[in-house]
Design a protein around this motif. Structure first.
Motif, PDB file in Angstrom:
ATOM      1  N   GLN A 171     -14.860  -1.486  -7.306  1.00 16.20           N
ATOM      2  CA  GLN A 171     -15.586  -0.183  -7.261  1.00 16.20           C
ATOM      3  C   GLN A 171     -14.718   1.257  -7.416  1.00 16.20           C
ATOM      4  OE1 GLN A 171     -18.950  -0.518  -4.696  1.00 16.20           O
ATOM      5  NE2 GLN A 171     -18.762   1.560  -4.138  1.00 16.20           N
ATOM      6  N   CYS A 172     -13.348   0.896  -6.726  1.00 18.26           N
ATOM      7  CA  CYS A 172     -12.479   2.112  -6.585  1.00 18.26           C
ATOM      8  C   CYS A 172     -11.549   2.105  -7.639  1.00 18.26           C
ATOM      9  CB  CYS A 172     -11.770   1.915  -5.389  1.00 18.26           C
ATOM     10  SG  CYS A 172     -12.703   2.342  -3.977  1.00 18.26           S
ATOM     11  N   GLY A 173     -11.814   1.252  -9.004  1.00 18.18           N
ATOM     12  CA  GLY A 173     -10.751   1.512  -9.895  1.00 18.18           C
ATOM     13  C   GLY A 173      -9.827   0.483 -10.066  1.00 18.18           C
ATOM     14  N   PHE A 174      -9.593  -0.379  -9.234  1.00 18.13           N
ATOM     15  CA  PHE A 174      -8.514  -1.241  -9.249  1.00 18.13           C
ATOM     16  C   PHE A 174      -8.935  -2.795  -9.965  1.00 18.13           C
ATOM     17  CE2 PHE A 174      -7.220   1.423  -5.833  1.00 18.13           C
ATOM     18  CZ  PHE A 174      -6.165   1.423  -5.985  1.00 18.13           C
ATOM     19  N   GLU A 175      -8.459  -2.947 -11.188  1.00 19.62           N
ATOM     20  CA  GLU A 175      -8.860  -4.109 -11.901  1.00 19.62           C
ATOM     21  C   GLU A 175      -7.902  -5.436 -10.984  1.00 19.62           C
ATOM     22  OE1 GLU A 175      -8.305  -3.715 -15.921  1.00 19.62           O
ATOM     23  OE2 GLU A 175      -9.672  -1.963 -16.149  1.00 19.62           O
ATOM     24  N   ASP A 176      -6.930  -5.147 -10.541  1.00 16.78           N
ATOM     25  CA  ASP A 176      -6.131  -6.356 -10.029  1.00 16.78           C
ATOM     26  C   ASP A 176      -6.239  -6.181  -8.391  1.00 16.78           C
ATOM     27  OD1 ASP A 176      -4.136  -8.082  -8.979  1.00 16.78           O
ATOM     28  OD2 ASP A 176      -2.935  -7.546 -10.858  1.00 16.78           O
ATOM     29  N   SER A 177      -6.791  -7.187  -8.074  1.00 21.62           N
ATOM     30  CA  SER A 177      -6.828  -7.335  -6.563  1.00 21.62           C
ATOM     31  C   SER A 177      -5.548  -7.472  -5.772  1.00 21.62           C
ATOM     32  CB  SER A 177      -7.738  -8.605  -6.046  1.00 21.62           C
ATOM     33  OG  SER A 177      -9.295  -8.353  -6.567  1.00 21.62           O
ATOM     34  N   SER A 178      -4.668  -7.795  -6.311  1.00 21.91           N
ATOM     35  CA  SER A 178      -3.375  -8.230  -5.781  1.00 21.91           C
ATOM     36  C   SER A 178      -2.778  -6.960  -5.664  1.00 21.91           C
ATOM     37  CB  SER A 178      -2.387  -9.403  -6.589  1.00 21.91           C
ATOM     38  OG  SER A 178      -3.117 -10.403  -6.505  1.00 21.91           O
ATOM     39  N   TYR A 179      -2.654  -6.213  -6.996  1.00 18.93           N
ATOM     40  CA  TYR A 179      -2.189  -4.633  -6.684  1.00 18.93           C
ATOM     41  C   TYR A 179      -2.702  -3.840  -5.993  1.00 18.93           C
ATOM     42  CZ  TYR A 179      -0.875  -0.122  -8.462  1.00 18.93           C
ATOM     43  OH  TYR A 179      -0.495   1.112  -8.543  1.00 18.93           O
ATOM     44  N   PHE A 180      -4.286  -3.848  -5.709  1.00 15.57           N
ATOM     45  CA  PHE A 180      -4.891  -3.170  -4.964  1.00 15.57           C
ATOM     46  C   PHE A 180      -4.291  -3.436  -3.196  1.00 15.57           C
ATOM     47  CE2 PHE A 180      -8.404  -3.478  -1.734  1.00 15.57           C
ATOM     48  CZ  PHE A 180      -8.666  -2.164  -1.485  1.00 15.57           C
ATOM     49  N   ALA A 181      -4.323  -4.817  -3.188  1.00 15.97           N
ATOM     50  CA  ALA A 181      -3.575  -5.199  -1.649  1.00 15.97           C
ATOM     51  C   ALA A 181      -2.295  -4.724  -1.401  1.00 15.97           C
ATOM     52  CB  ALA A 181      -3.858  -6.640  -1.515  1.00 15.97           C
ATOM     53  N   ARG A 182      -1.328  -4.792  -2.399  1.00 24.15           N
ATOM     54  CA  ARG A 182       0.068  -4.150  -2.400  1.00 24.15           C
ATOM     55  C   ARG A 182       0.050  -2.792  -2.166  1.00 24.15           C
ATOM     56  NH1 ARG A 182       0.868  -7.675  -6.537  1.00 24.15           N
ATOM     57  NH2 ARG A 182       1.177  -5.611  -7.957  1.00 24.15           N
ATOM     58  N   SER A 183      -0.816  -1.969  -2.875  1.00 18.83           N
ATOM     59  CA  SER A 183      -0.733  -0.611  -2.695  1.00 18.83           C
ATOM     60  C   SER A 183      -1.614   0.084  -1.380  1.00 18.83           C
ATOM     61  CB  SER A 183      -1.830   0.021  -3.974  1.00 18.83           C
ATOM     62  OG  SER A 183      -1.261  -0.265  -5.284  1.00 18.83           O
ATOM     63  N   PHE A 184      -2.534  -0.727  -1.148  1.00 21.86           N
ATOM     64  CA  PHE A 184      -3.323  -0.432   0.342  1.00 21.86           C
ATOM     65  C   PHE A 184      -2.219  -0.448   1.225  1.00 21.86           C
ATOM     66  CE2 PHE A 184      -6.005  -0.657   3.892  1.00 21.86           C
ATOM     67  CZ  PHE A 184      -7.155  -0.017   3.444  1.00 21.86           C
ATOM     68  N   ARG A 185      -1.485  -1.614   1.377  1.00 19.89           N
ATOM     69  CA  ARG A 185      -0.681  -2.054   2.304  1.00 19.89           C
ATOM     70  C   ARG A 185       0.761  -0.832   2.356  1.00 19.89           C
ATOM     71  NH1 ARG A 185       0.654  -6.159   5.513  1.00 19.89           N
ATOM     72  NH2 ARG A 185      -0.930  -7.482   4.456  1.00 19.89           N
ATOM     73  N   GLN A 186       1.027  -0.610   1.225  1.00 13.36           N
ATOM     74  CA  GLN A 186       1.994   0.647   1.062  1.00 13.36           C
ATOM     75  C   GLN A 186       1.550   1.844   1.728  1.00 13.36           C
ATOM     76  OE1 GLN A 186       2.792   0.856  -2.991  1.00 13.36           O
ATOM     77  NE2 GLN A 186       4.190  -0.870  -3.048  1.00 13.36           N
ATOM     78  N   LEU A 187       0.276   2.041   1.737  1.00 14.37           N
ATOM     79  CA  LEU A 187      -0.263   3.345   2.166  1.00 14.37           C
ATOM     80  C   LEU A 187      -0.509   3.244   3.728  1.00 14.37           C
ATOM     81  CD1 LEU A 187      -0.982   6.494   1.809  1.00 14.37           C
ATOM     82  CD2 LEU A 187      -3.293   5.614   0.976  1.00 14.37           C
ATOM     83  N   TYR A 188      -1.383   2.261   3.981  1.00 12.94           N
ATOM     84  CA  TYR A 188      -1.829   2.205   5.415  1.00 12.94           C
ATOM     85  C   TYR A 188      -1.110   1.412   6.429  1.00 12.94           C
ATOM     86  CZ  TYR A 188      -5.816   4.735   3.710  1.00 12.94           C
ATOM     87  OH  TYR A 188      -6.814   5.794   2.994  1.00 12.94           O
ATOM     88  N   GLY A 189      -0.074   0.514   5.844  1.00 14.45           N
ATOM     89  CA  GLY A 189       0.658  -0.286   6.722  1.00 14.45           C
ATOM     90  C   GLY A 189       0.310  -1.629   7.059  1.00 14.45           C
ATOM     91  N   CYS A 190      -0.856  -1.985   6.294  1.00 16.64           N
ATOM     92  CA  CYS A 190      -1.404  -3.405   6.717  1.00 16.64           C
ATOM     93  C   CYS A 190      -2.382  -3.569   5.271  1.00 16.64           C
ATOM     94  CB  CYS A 190      -2.369  -3.337   7.799  1.00 16.64           C
ATOM     95  SG  CYS A 190      -3.794  -2.134   8.034  1.00 16.64           S
ATOM     96  N   GLY A 191      -2.866  -4.751   5.025  1.00 12.09           N
ATOM     97  CA  GLY A 191      -3.752  -5.203   4.025  1.00 12.09           C
ATOM     98  C   GLY A 191      -5.324  -4.570   4.435  1.00 12.09           C
ATOM     99  N   PRO A 192      -6.007  -4.824   3.485  1.00 13.12           N
ATOM    100  CA  PRO A 192      -7.463  -4.063   3.430  1.00 13.12           C
ATOM    101  C   PRO A 192      -8.249  -4.892   4.618  1.00 13.12           C
ATOM    102  CG  PRO A 192      -6.814  -4.568   1.196  1.00 13.12           C
ATOM    103  CD  PRO A 192      -5.653  -5.130   2.185  1.00 13.12           C
ATOM    104  N   THR A 193      -8.066  -6.098   4.597  1.00 16.43           N
ATOM    105  CA  THR A 193      -8.994  -6.983   5.617  1.00 16.43           C
ATOM    106  C   THR A 193      -8.367  -6.952   7.097  1.00 16.43           C
ATOM    107  OG1 THR A 193      -9.164  -8.936   4.132  1.00 16.43           O
ATOM    108  CG2 THR A 193      -9.350  -9.547   6.376  1.00 16.43           C
ATOM    109  N   GLU A 194      -7.212  -6.516   7.278  1.00 19.23           N
ATOM    110  CA  GLU A 194      -6.457  -6.281   8.662  1.00 19.23           C
ATOM    111  C   GLU A 194      -7.011  -4.847   8.868  1.00 19.23           C
ATOM    112  OE1 GLU A 194      -4.850  -6.547  12.232  1.00 19.23           O
ATOM    113  OE2 GLU A 194      -5.570  -7.803  11.041  1.00 19.23           O
ATOM    114  N   PHE A 195      -6.923  -4.030   8.008  1.00 22.03           N
ATOM    115  CA  PHE A 195      -7.292  -2.447   8.185  1.00 22.03           C
ATOM    116  C   PHE A 195      -8.935  -2.503   8.633  1.00 22.03           C
ATOM    117  CE2 PHE A 195      -9.250   1.569   6.837  1.00 22.03           C
ATOM    118  CZ  PHE A 195      -8.287   2.494   6.953  1.00 22.03           C
ATOM    119  N   ARG A 196      -9.710  -3.214   8.004  1.00 23.14           N
ATOM    120  CA  ARG A 196     -11.173  -3.205   8.374  1.00 23.14           C
ATOM    121  C   ARG A 196     -11.442  -3.709   9.803  1.00 23.14           C
ATOM    122  NH1 ARG A 196     -15.163  -6.122   4.537  1.00 23.14           N
ATOM    123  NH2 ARG A 196     -16.111  -4.028   3.789  1.00 23.14           N
TER     124      ARG A 196
END
Length: 204
Positions: A171-196
């Motif tokens: 929904q946010c424009g990331f076709e690759d879930s793995s790339y999304f997870a890596r990018s999210f971790r780089q910005l927020y310091g943790c993966g999407p699931t842990e952030f939630r």
């Protein structure tokens, strides 16, 4: 942190708008303000932005009031402390108008498969001029800004919905879930699931 000025300024006939917001928004000598943590008042303004963002992400009780209060404090600091620029060149004012147009375009179309050419076209300029504007005005590239917008929206959805991580990524424009997870971790310091998990725990 992107917000409508009326969130803190109210209606055009309010004292907040007329005395503080309108003069700041229409002053050609202050097209932007660079904030650095090494300067006390600028660090305070950045802290206000952080408080506003966290209030929205965590949706703590009364977060709307807390967000508006933090942004109001930040705007007051900008109104009273941000210095004017002497003899602002017309080129700088033109670049400021262009970057505003392009940022708004990205914020509206962040979920689409955007290219630098499309972002540049939104301001009727060439891709090379687009790259120059982004570099000179906000110190980043169009693609980096686009990715930041996507990740910010993803963070909001992680905290405010029960959508699965893969659905949020798409929904946010990331076709690759793995790339999304890596990018999210780089910005927020943790993966999407842990952030939630962390934000939900903090809001309890």
């Amino acid at each position: 942190v992107v917000f409508h000025p009326r969130l803190v300024g109210g209606s055009p006939d309010s004292v907040f708008w007329q005395k503080y917001l309108q003069p700041l928004l229409t002053d050609p000598s202050r097209p932007c303000a660079v904030l650095r943590r090494s300067v006390d008042w600028q660090r305070e303004a950045m802290d206000c932005m952080e408080r506003a963002f966290r209030a929205v992400v965590n949706e703590i009780p009364g977060y709307e009031f807390k967000t508006r209060a933090a942004l109001s404090e930040m705007m007051y600091l900008l109104v009273t402390r941000a210095p004017a620029m002497r003899a602002v060149p017309k080129k700088a004012l033109r670049s400021a108008d262009r970057i505003k147009t392009m940022l708004q375009f990205v914020q509206t179309h962040y979920a689409e498969d955007l290219t630098v050419e499309q972002i540049a076209a939104s301001a009727s300029i060439s891709p090379s001029e687009c790259l120059r504007c982004f570099h000179d005005m906000i110190g980043t590239t169009p693609n980096q800004y686009l990715r930041g917008q996507r990740l910010q929206r993803a963070a909001e959805l992680l905290c405010g919905t029960t959508l699965q991580v893969t659905a949020i990524a798409a929904q946010c424009g990331f076709e690759d879930s793995s790339y999304f997870a890596r990018s999210f971790r780089q910005l927020y310091g943790c993966g999407p699931t842990e952030f939630r998990r962390r934000t939900l725990r903090a809001g309890q």
